[in-house]
Write a protein that holds these residues in place. Structure first.
Motif, short mmCIF file in Angstrom:
data_model
loop_
_atom_site.label_atom_id
_atom_site.label_comp_id
_atom_site.label_asym_id
_atom_site.label_seq_id
_atom_site.Cartn_x
_atom_site.Cartn_y
_atom_site.Cartn_z
N PHE A 89 -2.06 -23.23 2.17
CA PHE A 89 -1.25 -22.51 3.14
C PHE A 89 -0.14 -21.68 2.52
O PHE A 89 0.54 -20.95 3.21
N ARG A 90 0.04 -21.78 1.24
CA ARG A 90 1.14 -21.09 0.58
C ARG A 90 0.92 -19.57 0.52
O ARG A 90 1.84 -18.79 0.70
N ASP A 91 -0.31 -19.16 0.27
CA ASP A 91 -0.61 -17.74 0.10
C ASP A 91 -1.12 -17.13 1.40
O ASP A 91 -1.75 -17.81 2.22
N ASN A 92 -0.88 -15.84 1.57
CA ASN A 92 -1.42 -15.14 2.73
C ASN A 92 -2.94 -15.19 2.68
O ASN A 92 -3.53 -15.13 1.61
N GLY A 93 -3.53 -15.31 3.83
CA GLY A 93 -4.98 -15.38 3.93
C GLY A 93 -5.37 -16.17 5.16
O GLY A 93 -4.51 -16.58 5.96
N PRO A 94 -6.67 -16.41 5.34
CA PRO A 94 -7.14 -17.09 6.54
C PRO A 94 -6.55 -18.49 6.75
O PRO A 94 -6.25 -18.86 7.89
N ALA A 95 -6.34 -19.27 5.69
CA ALA A 95 -5.79 -20.62 5.86
C ALA A 95 -4.36 -20.56 6.38
O ALA A 95 -3.98 -21.31 7.28
N ARG A 101 7.11 -23.68 5.79
CA ARG A 101 7.10 -22.28 5.37
C ARG A 101 6.64 -21.33 6.47
O ARG A 101 6.65 -20.13 6.28
N ILE A 102 6.22 -21.86 7.62
CA ILE A 102 5.76 -20.97 8.69
C ILE A 102 6.70 -20.93 9.88
O ILE A 102 6.39 -20.34 10.89
N GLY A 103 7.85 -21.58 9.77
CA GLY A 103 8.84 -21.51 10.83
C GLY A 103 8.65 -22.50 11.95
O GLY A 103 9.16 -22.30 13.05
N ASP A 104 7.93 -23.59 11.68
CA ASP A 104 7.73 -24.59 12.74
C ASP A 104 9.03 -25.31 13.08
O ASP A 104 9.12 -25.96 14.12
N ASP A 105 10.05 -25.15 12.25
CA ASP A 105 11.35 -25.76 12.54
C ASP A 105 11.95 -25.21 13.84
O ASP A 105 12.70 -25.90 14.52
#
Length: 164
Positions: A103-109, A147-151
């Motif tokens: 999940f760290r890099d941009n892409g489908p995951a 890292r995706i803002g779920d906070d």
């Protein structure tokens, strides 16, 4: 447009899209609100593997408080992102350490994880708080560094009262 440089940008969250779909997305951006949904669903029919289309769809419908349509688009985007990333179709089967769960890099995951966050937000907005909490807990297990803002969703849930 890039807000920092002022340069025109033609990038979409979730990756690239075919030229035909790019044109439809640009038309949707300029269209009256009453026409945007039909243009975006047309783009989805043209390119069902285009992750940016799902993002545009669920963002549009959520902004219109059309929760059912937003969730439908997000679920379809989640399935497509899982397929492209090599993740299980059932989001609950994805566990930390899964080889495709990068999940760290941009892409489908990463798009998959971001869309899972969108589903948690949609559950929250529809007062399905236990579902939103379950999704949020799953996201936090998969991406403990937030890292995706779920906070933001966690904060909204806390403001709505104690855990169910």
């Amino acid at each position: 447009m890039n807000l920092f440089t002022g340069e025109s940008a033609d990038e979409f969250f979730g990756g690239d899209v075919p030229a035909t779909v790019r044109q439809i997305l640009h038309r949707a951006a300029q269209a009256p609100r009453t026409e945007v949904g039909s243009l975006l669903w047309t783009a989805q029919l043209v390119a069902p593997d285009g992750l940016p289309v799902y993002y545009a769809l669920y963002k549009h419908h959520a902004s219109q408080r059309e929760w059912t349509w937003a969730e439908r688009a997000a679920r379809r985007g989640l399935v497509e992102a899982a397929r492209q990333a090599g993740l299980p179709a059932d989001e609950w089967q994805v566990q930390p350490g899964h080889p495709a769960a990068t999940f760290r890099d941009n892409g489908p995951a990463r798009f998959w994880l971001f869309t899972l966050k969108a589903l948690a937000f949609l559950a929250l907005r529809q007062q399905r708080l236990s579902e939103a909490r379950e999704l949020l807990a799953h996201i936090q297990r998969l991406d403990p560094e937030a890292r995706i803002g779920d906070d933001v969703i966690a904060s909204l849930l806390r403001s709505m009262g104690p855990d169910l």
